[in-house]
Design an enzyme around this catalytic site. Structure first.
Site, PDB file in Angstrom:
ATOM      1  N   VAL A  20       0.248   4.705   5.094  1.00  0.00           N
ATOM      2  CA  VAL A  20      -0.381   3.581   5.803  1.00  0.00           C
ATOM      3  C   VAL A  20       0.693   2.589   6.265  1.00  0.00           C
ATOM      4  CG1 VAL A  20      -2.071   1.710   5.650  1.00  0.00           C
ATOM      5  CG2 VAL A  20      -2.507   3.877   4.491  1.00  0.00           C
ATOM      6  N   GLY A  21       1.764   2.465   5.483  1.00  0.00           N
ATOM      7  CA  GLY A  21       2.871   1.603   5.890  1.00  0.00           C
ATOM      8  C   GLY A  21       3.428   1.984   7.249  1.00  0.00           C
ATOM      9  N   GLU A  72       5.533  -3.273   1.107  1.00  0.00           N
ATOM     10  CA  GLU A  72       5.641  -3.005  -0.329  1.00  0.00           C
ATOM     11  C   GLU A  72       4.894  -1.711  -0.603  1.00  0.00           C
ATOM     12  OE1 GLU A  72       7.551  -4.502  -2.280  1.00  0.00           O
ATOM     13  OE2 GLU A  72       8.053  -6.282  -1.128  1.00  0.00           O
ATOM     14  N   GLY A  84       0.820  -1.200   0.000  1.00  0.00           N
ATOM     15  CA  GLY A  84       0.000   0.000   0.000  1.00  0.00           C
ATOM     16  C   GLY A  84       0.851   1.246   0.000  1.00  0.00           C
ATOM     17  N   SER A  85       0.328   2.312   0.562  1.00  0.00           N
ATOM     18  CA  SER A  85       1.005   3.604   0.528  1.00  0.00           C
ATOM     19  C   SER A  85       2.000   3.741   1.680  1.00  0.00           C
ATOM     20  CB  SER A  85      -0.021   4.732   0.624  1.00  0.00           C
ATOM     21  OG  SER A  85      -0.580   4.778   1.933  1.00  0.00           O
ATOM     22  N   PRO A  86       3.009   4.614   1.522  1.00  0.00           N
ATOM     23  CA  PRO A  86       3.958   4.850   2.617  1.00  0.00           C
ATOM     24  C   PRO A  86       3.285   5.337   3.898  1.00  0.00           C
ATOM     25  CG  PRO A  86       4.858   5.691   0.567  1.00  0.00           C
ATOM     26  CD  PRO A  86       3.431   5.292   0.276  1.00  0.00           C
ATOM     27  N   CYS A 139       1.990   0.728  -8.981  1.00  0.00           N
ATOM     28  CA  CYS A 139       3.077   1.249  -8.148  1.00  0.00           C
ATOM     29  C   CYS A 139       4.396   1.326  -8.912  1.00  0.00           C
ATOM     30  CB  CYS A 139       3.236   0.402  -6.896  1.00  0.00           C
ATOM     31  SG  CYS A 139       3.554  -1.347  -7.218  1.00  0.00           S
TER      32      CYS A 139
END
Length: 469
Positions: free
Chosen positions: A192-193, A210, A188-190, A244
């Protein structure tokens, strides 16, 4: 709201009972997953059409075939992957057995995104099954039709005591993350990471993240402009830019820019016709929220092709922007849509400096007929992956690792790398309970005379000296 404690506890009990460890069980579940894909292709194509207007060609290429390739590779090689890996020993352990055992981690959580909701859910699951784990799968609620189909199909094909699906949005995911997992695999997105990593830290749970980022694409003046235009356009507008690995921006010289713009315009016309909105081969933006976000980025720079939008269909035309500044909004977030900014640089050195001043991307692309130019970009930049003279074709090679670096993620997967990600490399030494005389030299009372022998027995020596000139 459900805490999911009972779900995780059930999976843990079955893992500790050893249900997922035998190779026969792992192979049976992998074959069942393959059967799921094979028997439900029409349903999967349909749900991806509803969620993303994804063309069947793109579904087969980037979702279904890649999952089946991963399953086939795992089935063909699992017995080899699972074998103990014997290692070299020192003098002190010459008579012993030393090896690495690939142990399953336990109960793992796979959280997948909406842009490739079959591929990015099932490929990590393949590796987790192959490695002998129990798995909680959390598909994205944003691709709601695919989420529903996966939640229906997975329990029908896989062992329900070892694999489960959790549906829902942020509240459900938050509750799920309160549980202790042995590994979390997130795509997902940075932003949310960071939330995932924070939640994992409470239990000291290791993670693979990822993520994404702004993938640079440098095009040198010596490139075949028609080939570069076609390959960049295909990689950028595949899945309506919601990839991505898509080239996020292009760097080229001012004198080359107009030729490249023309080549990309020609490619868009060849691919999608006079009116791309009518093309069956162009996807749509996943949601109104994302549509509004990407549409706002069209205010950056100057539109030279595309720019048309239709909120009712979540349609954004394949768009190329020029006269873009590094400070513009389109250059300060991952675009994740069919919008391609082109910036000009005076040299390959300036392009490399521009790339290196930003967070490290998931992929970097360089177009040039010169091996020297390509190697300059490869050697002097850092990214999760690198491709010369094409888009994201490296991801089709499952013997290559896939993963980010820094802001674009941590950890890697695909092929055996997924098996290794979901395995613990357990260091094992098997010794005899006899031959005690050989051990006495290391016991107290210590003496200087014994120390030299012990160090020699357990140490490693250089085979030859290295002289730097």
């Amino acid at each position: 709201m459900e805490s999911y404690n009972e779900t995780v506890d059930l999976l843990r009990r079955n893992f500790l009972a050893g249900k997922t460890r035998p190779i026969q069980f792992r192979l049976s579940q992998l074959e069942a997953l393959n059967k799921l894909v094979e028997e439900n292709k029409a349903a999967l194509v349909q749900c991806l059409k509803k969620d993303l207007n994804k063309p069947p060609f793109e579904v087969e290429l980037s979702e279904l075939s890649m999952v089946q390739s991963e399953i086939n590779l795992a089935v063909n090689n699992l017995s080899t992957w699972m074998k103990d890996e014997h290692v070299s020993k020192n003098l002190a352990t010459t008579l012993d057995t030393a090896f690495i055992r690939k142990d399953p981690l336990g109960v793992v959580l796979v959280i997948s995104p909406w842009n490739y909701p079959v591929h990015l859910t099932l490929i990590p699951l393949v590796g987790a099954i192959a490695a002998g784990n129990c798995v909680v799968v959390k598909p994205s609620e944003i691709s709601q039709n695919t989420e529903k189909v996966l939640a229906d199909l997975l329990p029908r094909y896989l062992d329900k005591d070892c694999f489960t699906v959790v549906c829902g949005g942020v509240p459900e995911t938050t509750r799920l993350l309160e549980n202790k997992f042995d590994y979390i695999f997130f795509t997902g997105s940075p932003n949310v990471g960071k939330i995932i990593m924070t939640a994992a830290a409470k239990h000291l749970t290791p993670v693979t993240l990822e993520l994404g980022g702004k993938n640079p694409c440098y095009v040198h003046d010596d490139s075949d402009v028609q080939n570069a235009g076609r390959r960049i356009a295909w990689a950028k507008f595949f899945n309506a830019g919601q990839t991505c690995l898509a080239p996020d921006y292009v760097l080229c010289s001012e004198k080359y820019r107009d030729k490249l713009v023309g080549a990309i315009q020609t490619s868009i016309h060849e691919f999608y016709g006079e009116d791309p909105k009518q093309s069956p081969d162009l996807g749509r933006i996943i949601s109104e929220k994302h549509f509004l976000r990407v549409s706002a980025l069209l205010q950056s720079g100057k539109i030279v092709t595309g720019g048309q939008t239709d909120e009712s269909e979540r349609y954004i035309a394949p768009t190329v922007l020029v006269d873009v500044k590094a400070s513009d909004p389109v250059m300060n977030e991952e675009i994740f849509g069919p919008v391609l900014p082109i910036l000009t640089v005076s040299s390959v050195d300036e392009a490399i400096d521009f790339i290196n001043q930003r967070e490290r991307p998931l992929a970097a692309y360089a177009f040039s007929s010169s091996t020297q130019i390509v190697n300059q970009v490869l050697d002097r930049t850092s990214s999760g992956g690198f491709v010369a003279n094409d888009g994201f074709m490296h991801t089709t090679i499952i013997s290559l690792p896939f993963g980010g670096i820094g802001h674009s993620g941590m950890g890697m997967y695909h092929g055996k790398f997924t098996f290794d990600t979901f395995s613990h490399s357990r260091a094992c030494l098997l010794r005899s309970d006899g031959r005690e005389k050989l051990n006495e030299v290391r016991y107290p009372p210590y003496s200087e005379s014994r120390l030299g022998f012990v160090l020699y027995a357990v140490g490693a020596k250089q085979k030859s000296s290295c002289v730097l000139s």
